[in-house]
Design a protein around this motif. Structure first.
Motif, PDB file in Angstrom:
ATOM      1  N   ALA A  56       0.836  -1.208   0.000  1.00  0.00           N
ATOM      2  CA  ALA A  56       0.000   0.000   0.000  1.00  0.00           C
ATOM      3  C   ALA A  56       0.868   1.254   0.000  1.00  0.00           C
ATOM      4  CB  ALA A  56      -0.935  -0.003   1.204  1.00  0.00           C
ATOM      5  N   LEU A  57       1.959   1.221   0.754  1.00  0.00           N
ATOM      6  CA  LEU A  57       2.873   2.378   0.776  1.00  0.00           C
ATOM      7  C   LEU A  57       3.508   2.602  -0.592  1.00  0.00           C
ATOM      8  CD1 LEU A  57       4.634   1.701   4.198  1.00  0.00           C
ATOM      9  CD2 LEU A  57       3.014   3.544   3.684  1.00  0.00           C
ATOM     10  N   THR A  58       3.982   1.541  -1.209  1.00  0.00           N
ATOM     11  CA  THR A  58       4.644   1.711  -2.506  1.00  0.00           C
ATOM     12  C   THR A  58       3.650   2.112  -3.590  1.00  0.00           C
ATOM     13  OG1 THR A  58       4.539  -0.671  -2.953  1.00  0.00           O
ATOM     14  CG2 THR A  58       6.553   0.152  -1.931  1.00  0.00           C
ATOM     15  N   ARG A  59       2.438   1.581  -3.546  1.00  0.00           N
ATOM     16  CA  ARG A  59       1.410   1.990  -4.510  1.00  0.00           C
ATOM     17  C   ARG A  59       1.065   3.474  -4.353  1.00  0.00           C
ATOM     18  NH1 ARG A  59      -1.014  -2.762  -3.051  1.00  0.00           N
ATOM     19  NH2 ARG A  59      -2.583  -1.648  -1.838  1.00  0.00           N
ATOM     20  N   ALA A  60       1.207   4.009  -3.145  1.00  0.00           N
ATOM     21  CA  ALA A  60       0.929   5.420  -2.886  1.00  0.00           C
ATOM     22  C   ALA A  60       2.121   6.306  -3.261  1.00  0.00           C
ATOM     23  CB  ALA A  60       0.564   5.622  -1.417  1.00  0.00           C
ATOM     24  N   LEU A  93       5.262   6.000  -2.036  1.00  0.00           N
ATOM     25  CA  LEU A  93       6.168   6.198  -0.904  1.00  0.00           C
ATOM     26  C   LEU A  93       7.296   5.173  -0.939  1.00  0.00           C
ATOM     27  CD1 LEU A  93       3.450   6.747   1.825  1.00  0.00           C
ATOM     28  CD2 LEU A  93       4.819   8.502   0.707  1.00  0.00           C
ATOM     29  N   LYS A 129       7.882  10.329   0.665  1.00  0.00           N
ATOM     30  CA  LYS A 129       7.354  10.556  -0.677  1.00  0.00           C
ATOM     31  C   LYS A 129       8.514  10.631  -1.643  1.00  0.00           C
ATOM     32  CE  LYS A 129       3.816  11.512  -3.339  1.00  0.00           C
ATOM     33  NZ  LYS A 129       2.767  10.568  -3.578  1.00  0.00           N
TER      34      LYS A 129
END
Length: 91
Positions: free
Chosen positions: A46-50, A52, A89
């Motif tokens: 979820a972090l990488t898809r966002a 980050l 980010k």
């Protein structure tokens, strides 16, 4: 915390359904709290898809001094209660 007592009266935690992501409600103080179980890979994805980048990851546990002061914290040596994530980010 909720767990199960084994034959030696220790608290044990089931990891047999780790891959099954779910929600459960628990009474905490004077309110009902919904807790969500997600796999570590779900959180990181979820972090990488966002957009980050993962900077740090920690699962803090009490120190021996912490447990000496607060014996009830010893159960957190069995499994950490928190996952702490730092992400940045991407430029």
């Amino acid at each position: 915390m909720t767990g199960w007592a084994d034959g030696d009266e220790r608290t044990v935690w089931s990891v047999t359904a780790y891959g099954q992501e779910s929600a459960r409600s628990q009474s905490w103080f004077d309110t009902t709290v919904t807790k969500y179980h997600h796999k570590l890979s779900t959180h990181v994805s979820a972090l990488t898809r966002a957009g980050l980048t993962l900077a740090a990851l920690d699962e803090p546990q009490p120190t021996p001094a912490d447990v000496a002061r607060r014996p009830d914290l010893a159960e957190h040596l069995i499994r950490p209660p928190l996952l702490v994530v730092a992400a940045r980010k991407q430029a």
